[in-house]
Design an enzyme around this catalytic site. Structure first.
Site, PDB file in Angstrom:
ATOM      1  N   CYS A 270       0.925  -1.255  -0.223  1.00 24.44           N
ATOM      2  CA  CYS A 270      -0.562   0.369  -0.170  1.00 24.44           C
ATOM      3  C   CYS A 270       0.882   1.073  -0.017  1.00 24.44           C
ATOM      4  CB  CYS A 270      -1.089   0.243   1.137  1.00 24.44           C
ATOM      5  SG  CYS A 270      -2.195   1.813   1.431  1.00 24.44           S
TER       6      CYS A 270
ATOM      7  N   VAL B 114      -5.048 -11.435 -24.603  1.00 22.70           N
ATOM      8  CA  VAL B 114      -3.776 -11.491 -24.706  1.00 22.70           C
ATOM      9  C   VAL B 114      -3.319 -12.574 -25.206  1.00 22.70           C
ATOM     10  CG1 VAL B 114      -1.561 -10.710 -24.844  1.00 22.70           C
ATOM     11  CG2 VAL B 114      -3.902  -8.739 -24.309  1.00 22.70           C
TER      12      VAL B 114
ATOM     13  N   HIS C 143     -25.469  22.868   2.160  1.00 28.34           N
ATOM     14  CA  HIS C 143     -25.907  23.152   0.665  1.00 28.34           C
ATOM     15  C   HIS C 143     -25.156  24.993   0.210  1.00 28.34           C
ATOM     16  CE1 HIS C 143     -27.917  24.380  -3.273  1.00 28.34           C
ATOM     17  NE2 HIS C 143     -28.236  25.509  -2.768  1.00 28.34           N
TER      18      HIS C 143
HETATM   19  P1  FAD Z   1       0.759  -5.899   1.783  1.00 31.61           P
HETATM   20  O1  FAD Z   1       0.327  -4.593   1.674  1.00 31.61           O
HETATM   21  O2  FAD Z   1       0.602  -6.656   0.733  1.00 31.61           O
HETATM   22  O3  FAD Z   1       1.669  -5.943   2.421  1.00 31.61           O
HETATM   23  C1  FAD Z   1       2.812  -7.517   2.984  1.00 31.61           C
HETATM   24  C2  FAD Z   1       3.769  -7.256   3.366  1.00 31.61           C
HETATM   25  O4  FAD Z   1       4.551  -8.268   3.841  1.00 31.61           O
HETATM   26  C3  FAD Z   1       4.994  -6.782   2.293  1.00 31.61           C
HETATM   27  O5  FAD Z   1       6.125  -5.375   3.161  1.00 31.61           O
HETATM   28  C4  FAD Z   1       6.202  -7.548   2.506  1.00 31.61           C
HETATM   29  O6  FAD Z   1       7.210  -7.094   1.604  1.00 31.61           O
HETATM   30  C5  FAD Z   1       6.143  -8.575   3.672  1.00 31.61           C
HETATM   31  N1  FAD Z   1       5.831  -9.496   3.421  1.00 31.61           N
HETATM   32  C6  FAD Z   1       5.248 -10.859   2.745  1.00 31.61           C
HETATM   33  N2  FAD Z   1       6.499 -12.387   2.575  1.00 31.61           N
HETATM   34  C7  FAD Z   1       6.728 -11.799   3.993  1.00 31.61           C
HETATM   35  C8  FAD Z   1       7.952 -12.525   4.546  1.00 31.61           C
HETATM   36  N3  FAD Z   1       7.890 -13.773   4.346  1.00 31.61           N
HETATM   37  N4  FAD Z   1       8.699 -11.992   5.224  1.00 31.61           N
HETATM   38  C9  FAD Z   1       8.895 -10.360   5.785  1.00 31.61           C
HETATM   39  N5  FAD Z   1       7.992  -9.950   5.511  1.00 31.61           N
HETATM   40  C10 FAD Z   1       7.422 -10.025   4.246  1.00 31.61           C
HETATM   41  N6  FAD Z   1      -6.347  -0.968  -1.892  1.00 31.61           N
HETATM   42  C11 FAD Z   1      -6.676   0.293  -1.602  1.00 31.61           C
HETATM   43  O7  FAD Z   1      -7.681   0.412  -0.435  1.00 31.61           O
HETATM   44  N7  FAD Z   1      -6.941   1.535  -1.639  1.00 31.61           N
HETATM   45  C12 FAD Z   1      -6.501   1.984  -2.830  1.00 31.61           C
HETATM   46  O8  FAD Z   1      -6.182   2.892  -3.693  1.00 31.61           O
HETATM   47  C13 FAD Z   1      -5.765   0.672  -3.226  1.00 31.61           C
HETATM   48  N8  FAD Z   1      -4.826   1.243  -4.128  1.00 31.61           N
HETATM   49  C14 FAD Z   1      -3.547   0.209  -5.071  1.00 31.61           C
HETATM   50  C15 FAD Z   1      -3.088   0.514  -5.722  1.00 31.61           C
HETATM   51  C16 FAD Z   1      -1.633  -0.819  -6.482  1.00 31.61           C
HETATM   52  C17 FAD Z   1      -1.136  -0.174  -7.618  1.00 31.61           C
HETATM   53  C18 FAD Z   1      -1.603  -1.775  -5.616  1.00 31.61           C
HETATM   54  C19 FAD Z   1      -0.691  -2.630  -6.204  1.00 31.61           C
HETATM   55  C20 FAD Z   1      -2.844  -2.123  -4.334  1.00 31.61           C
HETATM   56  C21 FAD Z   1      -3.799  -1.159  -3.823  1.00 31.61           C
HETATM   57  N9  FAD Z   1      -4.124  -1.082  -3.133  1.00 31.61           N
HETATM   58  C22 FAD Z   1      -5.482  -0.311  -3.102  1.00 31.61           C
HETATM   59  C23 FAD Z   1      -4.234  -2.632  -2.502  1.00 31.61           C
HETATM   60  C24 FAD Z   1      -3.884  -2.343  -1.381  1.00 31.61           C
HETATM   61  O9  FAD Z   1      -2.366  -2.165  -1.489  1.00 31.61           O
HETATM   62  C25 FAD Z   1      -3.878  -3.836  -0.448  1.00 31.61           C
HETATM   63  O10 FAD Z   1      -4.841  -4.309  -0.395  1.00 31.61           O
HETATM   64  C26 FAD Z   1      -3.117  -3.863   0.372  1.00 31.61           C
HETATM   65  O11 FAD Z   1      -1.708  -3.587   0.825  1.00 31.61           O
HETATM   66  C27 FAD Z   1      -2.699  -5.191   1.262  1.00 31.61           C
HETATM   67  O12 FAD Z   1      -2.062  -5.055   2.590  1.00 31.61           O
HETATM   68  P2  FAD Z   1      -1.368  -6.028   3.687  1.00 31.61           P
HETATM   69  O13 FAD Z   1      -1.426  -5.693   5.208  1.00 31.61           O
HETATM   70  O14 FAD Z   1      -2.580  -7.278   3.137  1.00 31.61           O
HETATM   71  O15 FAD Z   1      -0.154  -7.070   2.797  1.00 31.61           O
HETATM   72  P1  NAD Z   2      -8.419  -6.481 -10.482  1.00 30.45           P
HETATM   73  O1  NAD Z   2      -9.320  -7.674 -10.024  1.00 30.45           O
HETATM   74  O2  NAD Z   2      -9.709  -5.163 -10.286  1.00 30.45           O
HETATM   75  O3  NAD Z   2      -9.288  -6.375 -12.326  1.00 30.45           O
HETATM   76  C1  NAD Z   2      -8.213  -7.063 -13.409  1.00 30.45           C
HETATM   77  C2  NAD Z   2      -9.211  -7.158 -14.479  1.00 30.45           C
HETATM   78  O4  NAD Z   2      -8.067  -8.452 -15.415  1.00 30.45           O
HETATM   79  C3  NAD Z   2     -10.601  -7.762 -15.083  1.00 30.45           C
HETATM   80  O5  NAD Z   2     -11.352  -6.889 -15.334  1.00 30.45           O
HETATM   81  C4  NAD Z   2     -10.618  -9.238 -15.577  1.00 30.45           C
HETATM   82  O6  NAD Z   2     -11.581  -9.273 -15.904  1.00 30.45           O
HETATM   83  C5  NAD Z   2      -9.517  -8.549 -16.460  1.00 30.45           C
HETATM   84  N1  NAD Z   2      -8.878 -10.104 -16.747  1.00 30.45           N
HETATM   85  C6  NAD Z   2      -7.889 -10.936 -15.921  1.00 30.45           C
HETATM   86  N2  NAD Z   2      -7.373 -12.076 -16.932  1.00 30.45           N
HETATM   87  C7  NAD Z   2      -7.230 -11.198 -18.062  1.00 30.45           C
HETATM   88  C8  NAD Z   2      -6.801 -11.928 -19.614  1.00 30.45           C
HETATM   89  N3  NAD Z   2      -6.018 -12.931 -18.818  1.00 30.45           N
HETATM   90  N4  NAD Z   2      -6.818 -10.804 -20.421  1.00 30.45           N
HETATM   91  C9  NAD Z   2      -7.485  -9.414 -19.809  1.00 30.45           C
HETATM   92  N5  NAD Z   2      -7.910  -9.142 -19.270  1.00 30.45           N
HETATM   93  C10 NAD Z   2      -8.348  -9.886 -18.557  1.00 30.45           C
HETATM   94  O7  NAD Z   2      -7.622  -6.387 -10.476  1.00 30.45           O
HETATM   95  P2  NAD Z   2      -6.091  -5.581 -10.474  1.00 30.45           P
HETATM   96  O8  NAD Z   2      -7.005  -4.119 -11.149  1.00 30.45           O
HETATM   97  O9  NAD Z   2      -4.749  -5.811 -10.945  1.00 30.45           O
HETATM   98  O10 NAD Z   2      -5.994  -4.851  -8.867  1.00 30.45           O
HETATM   99  C11 NAD Z   2      -5.655  -5.750  -8.202  1.00 30.45           C
HETATM  100  C12 NAD Z   2      -6.560  -5.713  -7.140  1.00 30.45           C
HETATM  101  O11 NAD Z   2      -5.674  -4.693  -6.374  1.00 30.45           O
HETATM  102  C13 NAD Z   2      -7.751  -5.472  -7.134  1.00 30.45           C
HETATM  103  O12 NAD Z   2      -8.196  -6.220  -6.405  1.00 30.45           O
HETATM  104  C14 NAD Z   2      -7.710  -3.905  -6.004  1.00 30.45           C
HETATM  105  O13 NAD Z   2      -8.910  -4.360  -5.192  1.00 30.45           O
HETATM  106  C15 NAD Z   2      -7.138  -3.864  -5.594  1.00 30.45           C
HETATM  107  N6  NAD Z   2      -6.198  -2.238  -5.753  1.00 30.45           N
HETATM  108  C16 NAD Z   2      -7.851  -1.299  -5.624  1.00 30.45           C
HETATM  109  C17 NAD Z   2      -7.552  -0.599  -5.783  1.00 30.45           C
HETATM  110  C18 NAD Z   2      -8.293   0.739  -5.331  1.00 30.45           C
HETATM  111  O14 NAD Z   2      -8.824   0.598  -4.493  1.00 30.45           O
HETATM  112  N7  NAD Z   2      -8.687   1.787  -5.621  1.00 30.45           N
HETATM  113  C19 NAD Z   2      -6.213   0.347  -6.736  1.00 30.45           C
HETATM  114  C20 NAD Z   2      -5.509  -0.076  -7.450  1.00 30.45           C
HETATM  115  C21 NAD Z   2      -5.681  -1.942  -6.565  1.00 30.45           C
END
Ligand code: FAD
Ligand code: NAD
Length: 468
Positions: free
Chosen positions: A43, A234, A447
């Site tokens: 995150c 793809v 408002h």
């Molecule tokens: P993580 O945040 O994935 O943290 C897990 C941590 O565990 C990592 O730092 C990793 O290094 C560590 N770890 C793993 N294995 C080990 C090990 N063996 N030993 C020590 N450390 C380890 N969610 C939202 O709600 N809003 C958003 O706007 C949003 N935007 C996102 C944008 C992107 C590009 C991505 C990829 C995700 C986004 N998400 C968003 C999803 C969000 O980031 C995740 O849901 C969230 O981080 C999950 O939290 P977590 O604590 O489960 O794990």
């Molecule tokens: P997603 O599940 O949101 O979307 C993946 C999309 O890829 C779907 O529409 C699916 O139908 C499509 N797809 C799957 N296989 C495919 C294929 N072979 N070819 C073409 N399309 C295909 O997943 P994401 O966008 O990778 O995000 C991952 C997770 O990260 C989500 O679960 C989301 O909750 C979290 N995330 C959250 C936020 C946020 O809260 N604003 C931002 C970024 C990521």
């Protein structure tokens, strides 16, 4: 004697670090293991925070170039300093990850640096040193899902991690996956000047969200210049070199409806087809921790795995992969471990897509209610009829509220429009407190605010919206 703790949490993402803080507040001796150089997990380091920094910056760039003239503000010579934009993003990330480090010190939480492996219940190895704990929490998050035939190198074929680090605006960005990541990061690079094509397997965007909202979203993004290839898969990605000697990718697409194939060239390909739980190298198999068919750690309602003393929260278990869901599970688990009631209401977890306009939802969609056979009333209100949205020049979108036909209890809300992510909080609270649409409709909303659109949608459930 190994160092001993009440609680060892593996992973310092929003699940792990919030669980650590709450457990420390409740008097536990807590350690959190993180193998990354900084705290905060996906995150803070490569997810929510850097993507929102770039979304915000790119929105400002786009507005300066295209959005201000309508307000009578003429700006000439708008140019992009991408290196500075990226440096700002890195500063934002740094401030947030350092913030978690500060909170660890403040709450006397030990950061064990390195990769953790569970040796057995109560025993964890971190970089060759053993530690013991009464309870262990797996909060190791998720990684992006790979696609066979599309080899990620994080420069030309990237996941979200590489897409956040590009040092040049790609001429043509092809996004595989029309979900949250694809549309947020696609929007960033579109606003900064890339041509963006999104290839989506299904016949719609953002599956799981309300279908009507998804359709409007597709129309608005199309108007912004994004191109969509729906019902398309793809089938291969081959790295090539352009006539000028730059790296490109040749992608083969197959239309699922027409059965035809074609090849398109991309400067950068973003693979965003979902994320999968991270469980590798944790010793789960040896410890006997059960996983489900999708590789997620199986837990009960109290986040306990099948092995006593080992728990799991966040992206690594079932449920939406969202930071606030992970945080709330972290708090609930710490409270349960301290003998208090801890609970997460999974019907009231909002989801937000931070594009422009934003898309936000909470509770059930119409499709889910139909499938469950639940009878419901619908109230809708468009932002074109909201005074503040008109003043802002941001009238795209609507608020839609779904309420139980018999009891009027709010079951779901779906918003596409300005500040949708902020507006949804009111309805999340209504669902949490079991409120009716009439309750929202009777609440005094200031408002002129965008929140009046939520009130009007609530009034519209019983056909008595005032401004439409
Ligand atoms: P993580 O945040 O994935 O943290 C897990 C941590 O565990 C990592 O730092 C990793 O290094 C560590 N770890 C793993 N294995 C080990 C090990 N063996 N030993 C020590 N450390 C380890 N969610 C939202 O709600 N809003 C958003 O706007 C949003 N935007 C996102 C944008 C992107 C590009 C991505 C990829 C995700 C986004 N998400 C968003 C999803 C969000 O980031 C995740 O849901 C969230 O981080 C999950 O939290 P977590 O604590 O489960 O794990
Ligand atoms: P997603 O599940 O949101 O979307 C993946 C999309 O890829 C779907 O529409 C699916 O139908 C499509 N797809 C799957 N296989 C495919 C294929 N072979 N070819 C073409 N399309 C295909 O997943 P994401 O966008 O990778 O995000 C991952 C997770 O990260 C989500 O679960 C989301 O909750 C979290 N995330 C959250 C936020 C946020 O809260 N604003 C931002 C970024 C990521």
């Amino acid at each position: 004697m190994p160092d001993s703790f009440d609680l060892i949490i593996i992973g310092s993402g929003p699940g792990g670090y919030v669980c650590a803080i709450r457990a420390a507040q409740l008097g536990m001796k807590v350690a959190c293991v993180e193998r990354r150089d900084t705290l905060g997990g996906t995150c803070l380091n490569i997810g929510c925070i850097p993507s929102k920094a770039l979304l915000h910056s790119s929105e400002k760039f786009h507005e300066a170039g295209h959005g201000l003239a309508a307000h009578g503000i003429n700006v000439e010579g708008v140019t992009l300093d991408l290196a500075k934009m990226q440096a700002r993003k890195a500063e934002v990330v740094g401030a947030n990850t350092k913030g978690v480090e500060f909170l660890f010190k403040k709450n006397k939480i030990t950061w064990l640096k390195g990769a953790a492996r569970i040796l057995a219940a109560g025993r964890v190895d971190v970089a060759g040193t053993e530690y013991t704990a009464k309870n262990i929490v797996i909060a190791t998050g998720s990684d992006s899902t790979p696609l066979p035939g599309v080899e990620v190198d994080e420069t030309t074929i990237v996941t979200s991690t590489g897409a956040l680090e590009l040092d040049k605006v790609p001429g043509h960005l092809v996004v595989i996956g029309g979900g949250v990541i694809g549309l947020e990061l696609g929007s960033v690079w579109k606003r900064l000047g890339a041509q963006v094509t999104v290839v989506e397997f299904l016949d719609r965007l953002i599956p799981g969200n309300d279908a009507e909202v998804a359709k409007q979203f597709e129309r608005i993004l199309t108007r912004q210049g994004m191109k969509f290839r729906l019902s398309t898969k793809v089938t291969g990605a081959t790295p090539t070199t352009s006539a000028e000697g730059t790296s490109q990718v040749s992608l083969t697409l197959e239309s699922l409806k027409k059965g035809t194939s074609e090849t398109i060239a991309a400067d950068v390909v973003l693979l965003a087809i979902g994320r999968r739980p991270h469980t590798e190298g944790l010793g789960l198999e040896e410890a006997g921790v059960a996983l489900d068919a999708r590789g997620r750690v199986v837990t009960d309602a109290h986040y306990a795995t099948n092995i006593p003393g080992i728990h799991a929260i966040g992206d690594v278990i079932a449920g939406p992969m969202l930071a606030h869901k992970a945080e709330d599970e972290g708090v609930a688990l710490a409270e349960l471990l301290a003998g208090k009631p801890g609970h997460v209401n999974y019907n009231a977890i909002p989801g937000v897509i931070y594009t422009w306009p934003e898309v936000a939802s909470v509770g059930a969609t119409e499709e889910q209610l139909k499938e469950a056979g639940t009878e419901y009333n619908t109230g809708k209100f468009p932002f074109t009829a909201n005074g503040r949205a008109r003043a802002m020049g941001m009238t795209d979108g609507l608020v839609k509220i779904l309420a139980d036909k018999t009891t009027d209890r709010v079951l779901g809300c779906h918003i596409i429009g300005p500040e949708a992510g902020t507006l949804i909080a009111e309805v999340a609270m209504a669902i949490e407190f079991g409120a009716s649409s009439e309750d929202i409709g009777r609440l005094c909303h200031a408002h002129p605010t965008l929140s009046e659109a939520v009130k009007e949608a609530a009034l519209a459930v019983e056909g008595r919206a005032l401004h439409i």
